[in-house]
Design an enzyme around this catalytic site. Sequence first.
Site, PDB file in Angstrom:
ATOM      1  N   HIS A   1      -3.317 109.563  -5.118  1.00 28.63           N
ATOM      2  CA  HIS A   1      -2.629 108.295  -5.340  1.00 28.63           C
ATOM      3  C   HIS A   1      -2.652 107.475  -4.062  1.00 28.63           C
ATOM      4  O   HIS A   1      -3.212 107.903  -3.047  1.00 28.63           O
ATOM      5  CB  HIS A   1      -1.218 108.495  -5.884  1.00 28.63           C
TER       6      HIS A   1
ATOM      7  N   HIS B   1      -0.303 106.194  -1.889  1.00 26.09           N
ATOM      8  CA  HIS B   1       0.661 106.191  -0.793  1.00 26.09           C
ATOM      9  C   HIS B   1      -0.006 106.553   0.535  1.00 26.09           C
ATOM     10  O   HIS B   1      -0.973 107.317   0.572  1.00 26.09           O
ATOM     11  CB  HIS B   1       1.813 107.140  -1.093  1.00 26.09           C
TER      12      HIS B   1
ATOM     13  N   ASP C   1       0.712 108.460   2.987  1.00 25.68           N
ATOM     14  CA  ASP C   1       0.601 109.861   3.395  1.00 25.68           C
ATOM     15  C   ASP C   1      -0.348 110.645   2.491  1.00 25.68           C
ATOM     16  O   ASP C   1      -0.397 111.880   2.560  1.00 25.68           O
ATOM     17  CB  ASP C   1       1.984 110.525   3.455  1.00 25.68           C
ATOM     18  N   HIS C   2      -1.135 109.905   1.690  1.00 28.23           N
ATOM     19  CA  HIS C   2      -2.157 110.530   0.850  1.00 28.23           C
ATOM     20  C   HIS C   2      -3.518 109.847   0.982  1.00 28.23           C
ATOM     21  O   HIS C   2      -4.535 110.487   0.788  1.00 28.23           O
ATOM     22  CB  HIS C   2      -1.717 110.539  -0.616  1.00 28.23           C
TER      23      HIS C   2
ATOM     24  N   HIS D   1       5.020 109.109 -10.646  1.00 33.03           N
ATOM     25  CA  HIS D   1       5.363 108.877  -9.237  1.00 33.03           C
ATOM     26  C   HIS D   1       4.774 107.532  -8.809  1.00 33.03           C
ATOM     27  O   HIS D   1       5.476 106.691  -8.239  1.00 33.03           O
ATOM     28  CB  HIS D   1       4.797 110.023  -8.407  1.00 33.03           C
TER      29      HIS D   1
ATOM     30  N   ASP E   1       1.763 114.419  -5.746  1.00 29.88           N
ATOM     31  CA  ASP E   1       3.218 114.317  -5.786  1.00 29.88           C
ATOM     32  C   ASP E   1       3.755 114.271  -7.214  1.00 29.88           C
ATOM     33  O   ASP E   1       4.845 113.754  -7.447  1.00 29.88           O
ATOM     34  CB  ASP E   1       3.681 113.063  -5.036  1.00 29.88           C
TER      35      ASP E   1
ATOM     36  N   HIS F   1       3.610 118.651  -0.613  1.00 33.21           N
ATOM     37  CA  HIS F   1       4.727 118.675   0.343  1.00 33.21           C
ATOM     38  C   HIS F   1       5.464 120.005   0.288  1.00 33.21           C
ATOM     39  O   HIS F   1       5.512 120.666  -0.752  1.00 33.21           O
ATOM     40  CB  HIS F   1       5.729 117.555   0.033  1.00 33.21           C
TER      41      HIS F   1
END
Length: 253
Positions: A56, A58, A60-61, A113, A132, A170
């Site tokens: 996805h 975001h 941190d991805h 998400h 996530d 995570h």
Amino acid sequence: MPLTVHQFPCLSDNYGFLIRDEATGKTATVDTPDAAAILAELKTLGWGLDLILNTHWHADHAGGNAEIKAATGATIVGPGEVTRIAPLDRQVGQGDVVELGETRFAVLETGGHTLGHISYFDAADHVAFVGDTLFALGCGRLFEGTAEQMWTSLQKLAALPDDTRVYCAHEYTASNARFALSVDDGPALKARADAVFAARERGEPTVPTTIALEKATNPFLRAPALAGRVGKAGAPDFEAFGAVRAAKDGFKG
């Protein structure tokens, strides 16, 4: 030949995943949470990089996409939403297949998400990379999607073979376990929570998990059975799930 998964911590609580098709030596990173850490791991392993598999958009991805592509020439694959923040070479969605050497990943739409979130499932090795969407004892927050959409996505993952190894992005499991104990007093959860707390005390990861373990203990997959605990007895399953998710959002334990 099997798929090798090299897992390592990065950022504050992310996991990086470098994966290698042993038949061909082709390699990929699942998401790009920390470009420097991923490149360092590749150097240590002596691996090149062929693919970036985003789940996805975001940061941190997908935030390391550009830097890693510049350093390795890897092809970036992911949902169209990734272009909101990062380059993308191939857009994929439900029903598509991504090949890493002889390993074939089925693309599953698992939105909730984020609207366009996807997961990657290797049916031969029973391995899933779920970003996530599903966590050990948890699930992602509904930043963009609805409870009904996320419930549908979780049921899609729950339908995978019970022995599927689930790599979530995570290390949230201890926090998730504390919440789970607030809505479920079953012995299976209690035993699992004790094991999770002990593992984290030893500094050990709780990822990967399995589909069977999540179906038995994850309160988000068990939402219909817990509906009465969250004031949704008799409600549709997705409403029970939404109530459990809302309870987690407000949980302070």
